[in-house]
Design a protein around this motif. Structure first.
Motif, mmCIF file in Angstrom:
data_model
loop_
_atom_site.group_PDB
_atom_site.id
_atom_site.type_symbol
_atom_site.label_atom_id
_atom_site.label_comp_id
_atom_site.label_asym_id
_atom_site.label_seq_id
_atom_site.Cartn_x
_atom_site.Cartn_y
_atom_site.Cartn_z
ATOM 1 N N UNK A 1 1.138 -1.120 0.015
ATOM 2 C CA UNK A 1 0.318 0.289 -0.549
ATOM 3 C C UNK A 1 1.393 1.710 0.048
ATOM 4 N N UNK A 2 0.355 2.020 -0.345
ATOM 5 C CA UNK A 2 1.636 3.476 -0.093
ATOM 6 C C UNK A 2 1.903 3.805 0.732
ATOM 7 N N UNK A 3 0.746 3.856 1.907
ATOM 8 C CA UNK A 3 1.410 3.847 3.569
ATOM 9 C C UNK A 3 2.898 3.591 3.496
ATOM 10 N N UNK A 4 2.151 1.428 3.367
ATOM 11 C CA UNK A 4 3.374 0.483 4.085
ATOM 12 C C UNK A 4 4.305 0.851 3.125
ATOM 13 N N UNK A 5 4.027 1.521 1.884
ATOM 14 C CA UNK A 5 5.395 1.768 0.960
ATOM 15 C C UNK A 5 6.766 2.400 1.498
ATOM 16 N N UNK A 6 6.327 3.789 1.869
ATOM 17 C CA UNK A 6 7.027 5.024 2.259
ATOM 18 C C UNK A 6 7.123 4.867 3.534
ATOM 19 N N UNK A 7 6.140 3.399 4.692
ATOM 20 C CA UNK A 7 6.509 3.328 5.485
ATOM 21 C C UNK A 7 8.105 2.261 5.526
ATOM 22 N N UNK A 8 8.151 1.672 4.921
ATOM 23 C CA UNK A 8 9.782 0.486 4.628
ATOM 24 C C UNK A 8 10.574 1.448 4.054
ATOM 25 N N UNK A 9 10.809 2.347 3.704
ATOM 26 C CA UNK A 9 11.603 3.739 2.580
ATOM 27 C C UNK A 9 12.113 4.164 4.260
ATOM 28 N N UNK A 10 11.421 4.557 5.244
ATOM 29 C CA UNK A 10 11.772 5.586 6.163
ATOM 30 C C UNK A 10 11.938 4.765 7.437
ATOM 31 N N UNK A 11 11.553 3.512 7.272
ATOM 32 C CA UNK A 11 12.429 2.256 8.082
ATOM 33 C C UNK A 11 13.569 2.538 8.212
ATOM 34 N N UNK A 12 14.062 2.139 6.647
ATOM 35 C CA UNK A 12 15.615 1.859 6.481
ATOM 36 C C UNK A 12 16.218 2.999 6.596
ATOM 37 N N UNK A 13 16.095 3.839 6.014
ATOM 38 C CA UNK A 13 16.171 5.473 6.275
ATOM 39 C C UNK A 13 17.124 5.502 7.570
ATOM 40 N N UNK B 1 9.576 12.174 -4.692
ATOM 41 C CA UNK B 1 9.497 12.421 -5.798
ATOM 42 C C UNK B 1 8.680 10.449 -5.912
ATOM 43 N N UNK B 2 8.897 9.567 -5.574
ATOM 44 C CA UNK B 2 8.933 7.892 -5.897
ATOM 45 C C UNK B 2 7.545 7.850 -5.368
ATOM 46 N N UNK B 3 7.532 7.847 -3.683
ATOM 47 C CA UNK B 3 6.175 7.792 -3.040
ATOM 48 C C UNK B 3 5.244 9.062 -3.195
ATOM 49 N N UNK B 4 5.490 10.091 -2.888
ATOM 50 C CA UNK B 4 5.056 11.140 -3.268
ATOM 51 C C UNK B 4 4.329 11.174 -4.014
#
Ligand code: TMP
Length: 211
Positions: A62-74, A103-106
């Motif tokens: 999901x969009x939220x899940x994907x953004x959270x994965x990027x921020x968890x990695x970060x 750019x990608x998730x937003x």
């Protein structure tokens, strides 16, 4: 932040990893200690999360899940790699950073930009790059280069499979970010030959940062 951090970002196939290595070599030749790293990834936990993001079905999150994965990695990357390197007084060159989430998730995947801003405040805080280099090139050129580079073993093509209009949105967004933050961002024409791109990157680094 005690030292400068250069973030390198752009769309696909712009040669940013090659350029990041060339920049590291030039800085090391001047006697600097350099940490060269990448996102998503750059620490053991973040590399494990990377595998979840860059492979598999384009619609697996999901969009939220994907953004959270990027921020968890970060978050893991900042805690285990970037902040320790900065506190040792090193230069940090990071191949992609938070602008890629904008750019990608937003812009391209439609996740709420104000939520990205809030997550960035929480995770990144003031550990923002002093200089961001955006290697710009037409989408069809970048995607053709990325697919020519892909090997039979590489399955890291989830974002490359998201289509041309997705990548047009990315390009437009990176250029908008550069326009809105001229003190931090420099756009470099990624269609030029490798040596010329490297020369312009070195000019930007030496004219904007105390080398
Ligand atoms: P790379 O191909 O430059 O190593 O990056 C992996 C992919 O991850 C690339 O297609 C861009 C994507 N990405 C995002 O979607 N959001 C992000 O925040 C980051 C850092 C990368």
């Amino acid at each position: 932040m005690r030292r400068q951090q250069g973030g390198e970002i752009s769309g696909e196939g712009a040669g940013k990893s090659t350029q990041a290595r060339r920049l590291r070599t030039r800085l090391e030749e001047l006697g600097h200690k350099v940490t060269l790293t990448r996102e998503p990834g750059g620490s053991p936990g973040a590399e494990a999360i990377r595998a979840l993001l860059v492979t598999g079905d384009t619609n697996r999150w999901t969009p939220l899940g994907e953004a959270l994965l990027h921020f968890a990695a970060r978050q893991e990357h900042l805690a285990h790699t970037i902040r320790p390197a900065l506190s040792r007084g090193e230069w940090v060159i990071c191949d992609r950073f938070v602008d890629s989430t904008v750019a990608y998730q937003g812009a391209a995947q439609g996740f709420d930009q104000s939520a990205i801003t809030r997550l960035a405040e929480l995770v990144v805080g003031d550990t923002m790059p002093s200089l961001t280099l955006i290697l710009d090139l037409p989408v069809e050129v970048g995607l053709a280069r990325a697919s020519a580079r892909a090997t039979a073993q590489s399955t890291e093509d989830r974002y490359e499979r998201m289509g041309t209009s997705f990548h047009e949105t990315l390009r437009r967004t990176f250029l908008e970010i550069a326009r809105s933050e001229p003190d931090r961002c420099v756009v470099i024409d990624g269609t030029q030959n490798e040596a010329e791109v490297a020369r312009q990157i070195w000019h930007s680094v030496t004219s904007r940062l105390p080398v």
